[in-house]
Design a protein around this motif. Structure first.
Motif, mmCIF file in Angstrom:
data_model
loop_
_atom_site.group_PDB
_atom_site.id
_atom_site.type_symbol
_atom_site.label_atom_id
_atom_site.label_comp_id
_atom_site.label_asym_id
_atom_site.label_seq_id
_atom_site.Cartn_x
_atom_site.Cartn_y
_atom_site.Cartn_z
ATOM 1 N N GLU A 40 0.838 -1.207 0.000
ATOM 2 C CA GLU A 40 0.000 0.000 0.000
ATOM 3 C C GLU A 40 0.868 1.251 0.000
ATOM 4 O O GLU A 40 0.618 2.196 -0.759
ATOM 5 N N GLN A 44 1.087 4.098 -2.951
ATOM 6 C CA GLN A 44 0.821 5.510 -2.641
ATOM 7 C C GLN A 44 1.984 6.379 -3.099
ATOM 8 O O GLN A 44 1.786 7.430 -3.706
ATOM 9 N N GLU A 45 3.197 5.948 -2.814
ATOM 10 C CA GLU A 45 4.394 6.711 -3.149
ATOM 11 C C GLU A 45 4.556 6.862 -4.661
ATOM 12 O O GLU A 45 4.810 7.952 -5.157
ATOM 13 N N GLY A 48 0.913 8.484 -6.074
ATOM 14 C CA GLY A 48 0.361 9.668 -5.430
ATOM 15 C C GLY A 48 -1.113 9.527 -5.080
ATOM 16 O O GLY A 48 -1.844 10.511 -5.056
ATOM 17 N N ALA A 49 -1.537 8.305 -4.803
ATOM 18 C CA ALA A 49 -2.948 8.043 -4.499
ATOM 19 C C ALA A 49 -3.190 8.109 -2.996
ATOM 20 O O ALA A 49 -2.285 7.913 -2.196
ATOM 21 N N ALA A 50 -4.432 8.361 -2.629
ATOM 22 C CA ALA A 50 -4.823 8.403 -1.220
ATOM 23 C C ALA A 50 -4.848 6.989 -0.645
ATOM 24 O O ALA A 50 -5.123 6.017 -1.347
ATOM 25 N N LYS A 51 -4.585 6.890 0.641
ATOM 26 C CA LYS A 51 -4.509 5.595 1.319
ATOM 27 C C LYS A 51 -5.793 4.789 1.156
ATOM 28 O O LYS A 51 -5.753 3.595 0.856
ATOM 29 N N ASP A 52 -6.945 5.419 1.348
ATOM 30 C CA ASP A 52 -8.220 4.711 1.218
ATOM 31 C C ASP A 52 -8.423 4.178 -0.199
ATOM 32 O O ASP A 52 -8.933 3.073 -0.383
ATOM 33 N N GLN A 53 -8.031 4.970 -1.188
ATOM 34 C CA GLN A 53 -8.174 4.537 -2.577
ATOM 35 C C GLN A 53 -7.268 3.346 -2.865
ATOM 36 O O GLN A 53 -7.671 2.393 -3.531
ATOM 37 N N LYS A 55 -6.213 1.108 -0.739
ATOM 38 C CA LYS A 55 -6.792 -0.070 -0.082
ATOM 39 C C LYS A 55 -7.910 -0.660 -0.943
ATOM 40 O O LYS A 55 -7.981 -1.875 -1.122
#
Length: 67
Positions: A40, A44-45, A48-53, A55
């Motif tokens: 995850e 994200q890194e 550049g996506a949000a954590k919830d997305q 997941k």
């Protein structure tokens, strides 16, 4: 979700992960070594996506696999 299946078969799963998230490098995948939280974080890194997305994306990907 039984993520243990992914961890136990990481060498085989790495190719499928790379097909889905092509920005992840082989080095990234070696460091992740099947750990979902690290996967995850790397997604994200790199994207550049949000954590919830991230997941949700991983859950969707996992559900589509033919285990």
């Amino acid at each position: 979700m039984d993520w243990n299946r992914v961890e136990g078969n990481w060498k085989q799963v790495k190719g499928k992960i790379k097909e889905q998230w092509g920005k992840l490098t082989d080095d990234d995948l070696d460091v992740i070594n099947g750990k979902r939280d690290q996967l995850e974080g790397k997604i994200q890194e790199r994207y550049g996506a949000a954590k919830d997305q991230v997941k949700r994306d991983i859950d969707d990907w996992y559900g589509k696999q033919n285990w």
